[in-house]
Design a protein around this motif. Structure first.
Motif, PDB file in Angstrom:
ATOM      1  N   SER A   1       0.822  -1.203   0.000  1.00 23.02           N
ATOM      2  CA  SER A   1       0.000   0.000   0.000  1.00 23.02           C
ATOM      3  C   SER A   1       0.857   1.255   0.000  1.00 23.02           C
ATOM      4  O   SER A   1       0.500   2.264  -0.585  1.00 23.02           O
ATOM      5  N   SER A   2       2.003   1.201   0.680  1.00 26.30           N
ATOM      6  CA  SER A   2       2.938   2.312   0.726  1.00 26.30           C
ATOM      7  C   SER A   2       4.345   1.754   0.530  1.00 26.30           C
ATOM      8  O   SER A   2       4.575   0.545   0.689  1.00 26.30           O
ATOM      9  N   PHE A   3       5.296   2.642   0.213  1.00 24.54           N
ATOM     10  CA  PHE A   3       6.612   2.196  -0.200  1.00 24.54           C
ATOM     11  C   PHE A   3       7.703   3.007   0.475  1.00 24.54           C
ATOM     12  O   PHE A   3       7.554   4.212   0.687  1.00 24.54           O
ATOM     13  N   VAL A   4       8.814   2.335   0.778  1.00 20.79           N
ATOM     14  CA  VAL A   4      10.031   3.004   1.225  1.00 20.79           C
ATOM     15  C   VAL A   4      11.033   2.945   0.075  1.00 20.79           C
ATOM     16  O   VAL A   4      11.314   1.864  -0.450  1.00 20.79           O
ATOM     17  N   LEU A   5      11.560   4.099  -0.317  1.00 20.37           N
ATOM     18  CA  LEU A   5      12.522   4.197  -1.411  1.00 20.37           C
ATOM     19  C   LEU A   5      13.847   4.657  -0.830  1.00 20.37           C
ATOM     20  O   LEU A   5      13.927   5.728  -0.230  1.00 20.37           O
TER      21      LEU A   5
ATOM     22  N   PRO B   1       0.635   7.672  -5.027  1.00 19.27           N
ATOM     23  CA  PRO B   1       0.490   9.015  -4.452  1.00 19.27           C
ATOM     24  C   PRO B   1       1.657   9.335  -3.526  1.00 19.27           C
ATOM     25  O   PRO B   1       2.148   8.475  -2.784  1.00 19.27           O
ATOM     26  N   ALA B   2       2.121  10.579  -3.566  1.00 17.02           N
ATOM     27  CA  ALA B   2       3.300  10.973  -2.796  1.00 17.02           C
ATOM     28  C   ALA B   2       3.133  10.701  -1.311  1.00 17.02           C
ATOM     29  O   ALA B   2       4.098  10.336  -0.627  1.00 17.02           O
ATOM     30  N   GLU B   3       1.918  10.866  -0.799  1.00  8.45           N
ATOM     31  CA  GLU B   3       1.716  10.679   0.637  1.00  8.45           C
ATOM     32  C   GLU B   3       1.874   9.217   1.056  1.00  8.45           C
ATOM     33  O   GLU B   3       1.930   8.913   2.255  1.00  8.45           O
ATOM     34  N   ARG B   4       1.981   8.304   0.112  1.00  7.54           N
ATOM     35  CA  ARG B   4       2.221   6.892   0.420  1.00  7.54           C
ATOM     36  C   ARG B   4       3.670   6.489   0.170  1.00  7.54           C
ATOM     37  O   ARG B   4       3.986   5.293   0.133  1.00  7.54           O
TER      38      ARG B   4
END
Length: 362
Positions: free
Chosen positions: A172-176, A289-292
């Protein structure tokens, strides 16, 4: 003047590296044929940086590095072959305290001289400017001074298995994560703190040759509770998995049907370093989305990733820059801070905890 000691058992490599440094007006160069001669010359020459071959007779590169870091701590740049054996030894050297590595030219050295010279000079200059943290291997240094040191390369800790990995689920969200010089030990430090139920995937662009990223991913997989894999083909992104971009290519996020996938893309010549952090972040912004998104920029030369992560923050995402106090080279994270693009600026030891604080799957 930058005093550099070139340590290599090959006369050809000693001449090649020596000529590169001697052509620079601010370099003072000496050489050694093996680790034993190197240790003697370090005492008298007191180099600002050492370039150290891995495979040498009498006293090999890893054993010599071990002695240097305990007895005469100074920045060391390893000189490595592109083989898997060379890659694994180089990663071990970085874990032991070497600050960077350069790859030996393949084939006829003169054919690669023009291409390699600027990179070698840049890396050795950066290494000479680094400060070896006094806390690194302090216990070993104290034992040496007391006369009872037992010097040996550090062993991998071994993968823990006390926690089970999270059930496979879409992300659902990502760490880059982006990193370069000093990156492998920094990745170890951060990833080893993440629990097995960490709920986000972690995608990593670490500047490295293609033959190094496979051994790096396997090494990190042994050290971490999360599964770590090198991205060699289009791979569906799952929560709780770490994806290492394949060297000499770029790691990008794309969509295949309903799923987001990580895939290796041919390196984009518009970007100097590969895998490109900028390209990873911008590909993520096209599909998520940036917030994720959470961007983490750690130690490394240059500015790769800084502009893209600043845009990520401006669009509503969260960004973390490694603090200057712990970065081997504060180039990439420093550029992010300079652009005003860092939500948090924290030392390396705090990055993993910050990610756990942000993640909803705690």
């Amino acid at each position: 003047m930058i005093r550099v000691l070139v340590v290599d058992d090959s006369p050809l490599m000693r001449r090649f590296l020596g000529r590169i440094f001697e052509a620079e007006p601010d370099f003072d160069v000496e050489s050694a044929r093996d680790g034993i001669e190197a240790l003697d010359k370090i005492q008298s020459f007191r180099p600002h940086v050492v370039t150290l071959d891995i495979e040498m007779p009498n006293l090999g590169g890893l054993e010599c590095l071990d002695r240097i870091m305990v007895e005469y701590p100074c920045p060391v740049v390893m000189v490595s072959g592109l083989t898997q054996r060379g890659a694994e030894a180089t990663l071990r050297a970085l874990d032991m305290g070497a600050v960077d590595f350069i790859v030996k030219p393949q084939g006829t050295i003169s054919l690669h001289a023009e291409e390699l010279t600027p990179l070698i000079i840049e890396r050795v200059r950066a290494a000479a400017a680094t400060t070896i943290r006094r806390s690194r291997r302090l216990a070993d240094r104290l034992k040496f001074r007391a006369g009872n040191a037992q010097l040996h390369p550090q062993a991998l800790r071994g993968r823990q298995t006390t926690l089970s990995a999270p059930a496979e689920r879409p992300a659902s969200s990502f760490v880059l994560v982006g990193t370069s010089t000093g990156g492998p030990p920094a990745l170890d430090s951060v990833l080893s703190t993440l629990p097995a139920d960490f709920g986000w995937p972690v995608l990593i662009a670490q500047h490295m040759p293609a033959s190094f990223t496979g051994p790096l991913s396997r090494r990190l997989d042994r050290l971490c509770l999360l599964e770590v894999t090198e991205v060699t083909r289009p791979t569906v992104i799952r929560a709780g998995t770490v994806y290492i971009g394949k060297g000499d290519a770029d790691l990008v996020i794309s969509r295949r049907g309903d799923a987001l996938v990580a895939l290796p893309a041919p390196s984009d010549p518009e970007h100097r370093w590969h895998p490109s952090v900028d390209r990873l972040v911008r590909s993520a912004l096209e599909h998520v989305p940036a917030e994720r998104l959470v961007g983490v920029l750690m130690t490394g030369m240059g500015n790769d990733g800084a502009a893209a992560m600043a845009d990520l923050r401006a669009a509503g995402g969260h960004t973390i820059a490694e603090a200057e106090s712990t970065a081997v080279v504060w180039g990439m994270p420093g550029e992010l801070v300079g652009l005003g693009g860092a939500t948090d600026v924290v030392p390396l030891s705090a990055i993993g905890q910050r990610l756990k604080d942000i993640s909803p799957w705690r």
